[in-house]
Motif scaffolding. Structure first.
Motif, PDB file in Angstrom:
ATOM      1  N   ARG A  71     155.615 120.861 -59.581  1.00  0.00           N
ATOM      2  CA  ARG A  71     155.590 122.166 -58.914  1.00  0.00           C
ATOM      3  C   ARG A  71     154.173 122.721 -58.789  1.00  0.00           C
ATOM      4  NH1 ARG A  71     159.473 124.814 -57.121  1.00  0.00           N
ATOM      5  NH2 ARG A  71     161.555 124.085 -57.497  1.00  0.00           N
ATOM      6  N   PRO A  73     150.538 122.523 -57.464  1.00  0.00           N
ATOM      7  CA  PRO A  73     149.823 121.763 -56.428  1.00  0.00           C
ATOM      8  C   PRO A  73     148.692 120.898 -56.989  1.00  0.00           C
ATOM      9  CG  PRO A  73     150.263 123.976 -55.649  1.00  0.00           C
ATOM     10  CD  PRO A  73     150.707 123.945 -57.087  1.00  0.00           C
ATOM     11  N   LEU A  97     154.367 123.893 -49.267  1.00  0.00           N
ATOM     12  CA  LEU A  97     153.976 123.372 -50.577  1.00  0.00           C
ATOM     13  C   LEU A  97     153.122 122.108 -50.425  1.00  0.00           C
ATOM     14  CD1 LEU A  97     154.064 123.523 -53.631  1.00  0.00           C
ATOM     15  CD2 LEU A  97     156.217 122.242 -53.583  1.00  0.00           C
ATOM     16  N   GLU A 100     149.538 122.758 -49.683  1.00  0.00           N
ATOM     17  CA  GLU A 100     148.756 123.124 -50.863  1.00  0.00           C
ATOM     18  C   GLU A 100     148.418 121.884 -51.691  1.00  0.00           C
ATOM     19  OE1 GLU A 100     150.668 127.589 -51.361  1.00  0.00           O
ATOM     20  OE2 GLU A 100     150.889 126.164 -52.995  1.00  0.00           O
ATOM     21  N   THR A 103     145.757 119.791 -50.006  1.00  0.00           N
ATOM     22  CA  THR A 103     144.444 120.451 -50.061  1.00  0.00           C
ATOM     23  C   THR A 103     143.783 120.158 -51.400  1.00  0.00           C
ATOM     24  OG1 THR A 103     145.250 122.202 -48.602  1.00  0.00           O
ATOM     25  CG2 THR A 103     143.225 122.646 -49.821  1.00  0.00           C
ATOM     26  N   ARG A 104     144.556 120.306 -52.499  1.00  0.00           N
ATOM     27  CA  ARG A 104     144.034 119.979 -53.832  1.00  0.00           C
ATOM     28  C   ARG A 104     143.606 118.511 -53.896  1.00  0.00           C
ATOM     29  NH1 ARG A 104     142.525 123.727 -57.766  1.00  0.00           N
ATOM     30  NH2 ARG A 104     143.580 125.632 -57.171  1.00  0.00           N
ATOM     31  N   VAL A 107     140.385 117.952 -51.942  1.00  0.00           N
ATOM     32  CA  VAL A 107     139.206 118.499 -52.626  1.00  0.00           C
ATOM     33  C   VAL A 107     138.675 117.481 -53.642  1.00  0.00           C
ATOM     34  CG1 VAL A 107     138.476 120.239 -54.326  1.00  0.00           C
ATOM     35  CG2 VAL A 107     139.709 120.945 -52.266  1.00  0.00           C
ATOM     36  N   ARG A 181     145.310 127.040 -64.538  1.00  0.00           N
ATOM     37  CA  ARG A 181     145.312 128.403 -65.051  1.00  0.00           C
ATOM     38  C   ARG A 181     146.670 129.059 -64.856  1.00  0.00           C
ATOM     39  NH1 ARG A 181     140.245 127.606 -63.382  1.00  0.00           N
ATOM     40  NH2 ARG A 181     138.576 128.446 -64.687  1.00  0.00           N
ATOM     41  N   GLU A 182     147.396 128.579 -63.842  1.00  0.00           N
ATOM     42  CA  GLU A 182     148.662 129.213 -63.489  1.00  0.00           C
ATOM     43  C   GLU A 182     149.792 128.709 -64.387  1.00  0.00           C
ATOM     44  OE1 GLU A 182     147.301 126.884 -61.100  1.00  0.00           O
ATOM     45  OE2 GLU A 182     145.749 128.354 -60.584  1.00  0.00           O
ATOM     46  N   THR A 183     150.783 129.565 -64.600  1.00  0.00           N
ATOM     47  CA  THR A 183     151.998 129.157 -65.298  1.00  0.00           C
ATOM     48  C   THR A 183     153.191 129.577 -64.456  1.00  0.00           C
ATOM     49  OG1 THR A 183     150.889 129.688 -67.372  1.00  0.00           O
ATOM     50  CG2 THR A 183     153.260 129.267 -67.484  1.00  0.00           C
ATOM     51  N   VAL A 184     154.064 128.617 -64.156  1.00  0.00           N
ATOM     52  CA  VAL A 184     155.312 128.962 -63.474  1.00  0.00           C
ATOM     53  C   VAL A 184     156.266 129.454 -64.548  1.00  0.00           C
ATOM     54  CG1 VAL A 184     157.249 128.114 -62.083  1.00  0.00           C
ATOM     55  CG2 VAL A 184     154.935 127.246 -61.662  1.00  0.00           C
ATOM     56  N   THR A 185     156.606 130.749 -64.516  1.00  0.00           N
ATOM     57  CA  THR A 185     157.405 131.333 -65.603  1.00  0.00           C
ATOM     58  C   THR A 185     158.883 131.388 -65.272  1.00  0.00           C
ATOM     59  OG1 THR A 185     156.955 133.545 -64.756  1.00  0.00           O
ATOM     60  CG2 THR A 185     155.504 132.718 -66.500  1.00  0.00           C
ATOM     61  N   ALA A 186     159.239 131.283 -64.000  1.00  0.00           N
ATOM     62  CA  ALA A 186     160.657 131.279 -63.639  1.00  0.00           C
ATOM     63  C   ALA A 186     160.842 130.534 -62.325  1.00  0.00           C
ATOM     64  CB  ALA A 186     161.175 132.706 -63.498  1.00  0.00           C
ATOM     65  N   VAL A 187     161.924 129.774 -62.246  1.00  0.00           N
ATOM     66  CA  VAL A 187     162.281 129.071 -61.014  1.00  0.00           C
ATOM     67  C   VAL A 187     163.742 129.394 -60.726  1.00  0.00           C
ATOM     68  CG1 VAL A 187     162.543 126.840 -59.866  1.00  0.00           C
ATOM     69  CG2 VAL A 187     160.678 127.186 -61.505  1.00  0.00           C
TER      70      VAL A 187
ATOM     71  N   THR B 133     144.173 127.709 -50.843  1.00  0.00           N
ATOM     72  CA  THR B 133     144.132 126.673 -51.881  1.00  0.00           C
ATOM     73  C   THR B 133     142.718 126.092 -51.996  1.00  0.00           C
ATOM     74  OG1 THR B 133     146.430 126.108 -51.410  1.00  0.00           O
ATOM     75  CG2 THR B 133     145.158 124.504 -52.664  1.00  0.00           C
ATOM     76  N   HIS B 167     162.821 130.246 -55.609  1.00  0.00           N
ATOM     77  CA  HIS B 167     161.877 131.358 -55.721  1.00  0.00           C
ATOM     78  C   HIS B 167     161.156 131.196 -57.056  1.00  0.00           C
ATOM     79  CE1 HIS B 167     164.453 134.008 -52.816  1.00  0.00           C
ATOM     80  NE2 HIS B 167     163.991 132.916 -52.255  1.00  0.00           N
ATOM     81  N   THR B 169     158.335 132.354 -59.927  1.00  0.00           N
ATOM     82  CA  THR B 169     157.479 133.407 -60.462  1.00  0.00           C
ATOM     83  C   THR B 169     156.298 132.705 -61.116  1.00  0.00           C
ATOM     84  OG1 THR B 169     159.446 134.724 -60.907  1.00  0.00           O
ATOM     85  CG2 THR B 169     157.394 135.434 -61.954  1.00  0.00           C
ATOM     86  N   THR B 171     152.371 133.219 -62.895  1.00  0.00           N
ATOM     87  CA  THR B 171     151.433 134.181 -63.460  1.00  0.00           C
ATOM     88  C   THR B 171     150.142 133.456 -63.834  1.00  0.00           C
ATOM     89  OG1 THR B 171     151.239 135.978 -65.054  1.00  0.00           O
ATOM     90  CG2 THR B 171     152.290 133.982 -65.839  1.00  0.00           C
TER      91      THR B 171
END
Lengths: 320, 262
Positions: A71, A73, A97, A100, A103-104, A107, A181-187, B133, B167, B169, B171
């Motif tokens: 999930r 990128p 998606l 993204e 693109t990563r 790079v 740095r990002e965290t997916v906290t809910a799906v 991105t 969907h 979320t 952070t």
């Protein structure tokens, strides 16, 4: 990694755990360019999926079993980089998606990227991709120097099994995933629209303001023609139908063989999402509606009169 | 709250768009700020208003005409405008553009740190959606893309993004690059006072040399992709329009059957 001659990598798109049809289209396209190798991210593929990929020409299925990390990128990009070191060209389905992810990937690898392409070929050993742009009013051909990534739109190649299908071998890919740095906290899974997904449907029947919120006839015609139901931004803004049905530049871009616009005036944002369709039919009360400028066949009239008659006539023809 | 919004000059959607020498023709008389960037400016203004303090920068890169994009952002309420205007930028691909934008963002950030960079979800002339991105990667900041909702607090930003299957979320700590969809908010209209003020407002003009960017690393020469052919598509031939006088549905069915589509 591979013994494949001129490997063309294809990122596998999954839907409910199964291989999505645009991936089979991309494999078909890849066969015309070299030896397709499928790149699989997530959980391990089942035997049916591997067999199907082989049937459409994949010589290998390169599996980066990174689970839900796919999930992210940057992580997905790193896994693809590890799986495609030997490939001069990577094909992916052109989704938000995947744009993204590639693109990563680009790079880190320095690859050139064209997305939303209708096709790709090698010219003098270099990759050239073609697109329609500006709401499908121009054709553009773009050359990519060196390593290439092309995002292909659904429905731009007709999927067909290989003439001499082989069994695809599974090649496990080990990859060091980068920290993010990002965290997916809910799906929260989205309830999928019944039937064929909008972006891949061979027929799309869309309703707009002219439906007044009544999608019964639009849905009936879509089902009769084996297609999906679309909508204009007006209709989704009114809450008549969910955002997942919106056809347009910020919703879903569609390129079906047949597009039927019912009670849709054809604002520029809407046209940008459907103008590259094969045959366009429009029904609208307003003879000056812009949708009539781009249709092949138009009926000036009420969809509540025209659709029932058309549905009966098609049924009568099939019954005859 | 200090926020920089990247904005792009794009041709008017209603105008005839075209190519010149492999790049999109952009002229001031029929262009303005990319419509989807209005959602980015709106998001920045709302965050600063809610925080009760802060500033909004608008940044664009492009030829002389591109200044119209940052002027539009000033009209909407942005406090400062920056225009990177250098002939060497012409013909850059998304990676070159991201490198130039990132250099300008760093220049602002190094003087006084930014919390966020906000972008639109796509440019309506190119629509690749790759820039946010590429920019996050170039800056090595958090990437929060396709936000349909956005909350900022305690040094973090949290978004919800609507993907076809789920969907999500997401952070991440600040500073972050956030791209916003047109679902996030309803952009305001410029008010008369701001329109008058925007006319006189100073737009900072920066060159690649001001940013320490090597001209050879961007522009057409450094682009990984080259348009080799561009041609207008022919209009649809043999168009038929009928007026329904009681037989329109039958005519439609006959057309579909004749074309083998029914």
């Amino acid at each position: 990694m591979s013994t494949a001659d001129n490997p063309i990598a294809v990122l596998v798109e999954l839907r409910d755990g199964a291989v999505a049809r645009p991936t089979l289209e991309a494999l078909t396209l890849a066969r015309s360019l070299g030896t397709p190798v499928a790149v699989w991210l997530g959980t391990e593929p089942d035997a049916d999926a591997v067999a199907q990929l082989g049937e459409f020409g994949a010589a290998e299925v390169r599996v980066a079993a990174i689970g839900a990390e796919a999930r992210y990128p940057a992580k997905a990009g790193a896994a693809i980089a590890a799986a495609t070191e030997d490939a001069s060209l990577l094909l992916v389905v052109s989704t938000f998606l995947n744009k993204e992810i590639v693109t990563r990937l680009a790079v880190t690898t320095g690859a050139g990227v064209v997305v939303d392409a209708a096709g790709v070929e090698f010219v003098d050993g270099e990759v050239e991709a073609f697109q329609t742009v500006f709401a499908a009013t121009w054709n553009v051909r773009t050359r990519i120097a060196g390593k290439a990534i092309v995002g292909v739109r659904p429905n731009t190649t007709t999927a067909s099994a290989a003439e001499a299908p082989g069994a695809a071998s599974i090649v496990p890919i080990s990859v060091q995933l980068p920290a993010t740095r990002e965290t997916v906290t809910a799906v929260e899974p989205v309830a999928q629209i019944e039937g064929v997904p909008l972006a891949e449907a061979p027929v799309v029947v869309s309703g707009g303001r002219g439906t007044g919120g009544d999608y019964a006839l639009v849905t009936e015609l879509a089902e009769l023609l084996g297609g999906a139901v679309g909508a204009s931004r007006d209709a989704t803004d009114e809450g008549w139908i969910s955002h997942e049905h919106m056809v347009g530049q910020t919703g879903t871009t569609v390129t079906p063989a047949l597009y039927v616009a019912c009670g849709i005036s054809g604002a520029v944002h809407h046209r940008g999402g459907m103008q590259a369709s094969g045959t366009i039919v429009a029904i609208n009360m307003d003879p000056d509606a812009p949708i009539f400028e781009i249709c092949d066949f138009g009926v000036v009239g009420s969809l509540f009169d025209v659709l029932p008659q058309a549905i009966e006539a098609v049924k009568a023809h099939r019954g005859a | 709250m200090r926020i920089l919004v990247t904005v792009k000059f794009t041709p008017d959607l209603q105008s005839q768009r075209s190519f010149t020498d492999g790049t999109v023709t952009r002229t001031a008389d029929d262009g303005s700020m990319n419509e989807l960037d209005e959602n980015a400016v709106e998001a920045a203004l709302q965050l600063v208003e809610a925080a009760g303090e802060g500033e909004v920068y608008a940044l664009t890169v492009g030829g002389a005409d591109a200044v119209a994009a940052v002027r539009k952002a000033l009209q909407l309420g942005a406090n400062h405008a920056i225009h990177v205007n250098d002939d060497a930028v012409a013909g850059s691909d998304v990676f070159g553009t991201a490198a130039v934008l990132a250099a300008a963002i760093r220049k602002v950030h190094d003087e006084n740190p930014l919390d966020l960079v906000i972008t639109g979800m796509a440019a309506l002339d190119g629509l690749t959606s790759m820039l946010p991105t590429a920019l996050a990667a170039e800056l090595d900041w958090s990437q929060l893309t396709l936000a349909s909702s956005l909350e900022v607090g305690d040094g973090n930003a949290t978004i919800v993004r609507h993907l076809p299957d789920a969907h999500e979320t997401v952070t991440a700590p600040l500073p972050a690059v956030v791209s916003v969809t047109d679902e996030l908010n309803k952009p305001r209209y410029p008010n008369f006072k701001l329109i008058m003020a925007a006319r006189k407002a100073e737009v900072m003009q920066w060159s690649l040399a001001d940013l320490g960017v090597d001209a050879a690393s961007v522009g057409a020469g450094a682009s990984r992709t080259t348009v080799v052919d561009a041609s207008p598509r022919p209009p649809r031939a043999h168009q038929q329009i009928v007026t329904d006088t009681g037989n329109g549905g039958n005519a439609l069915a006959a057309f579909l059957i004749e074309k083998g589509l029914a």
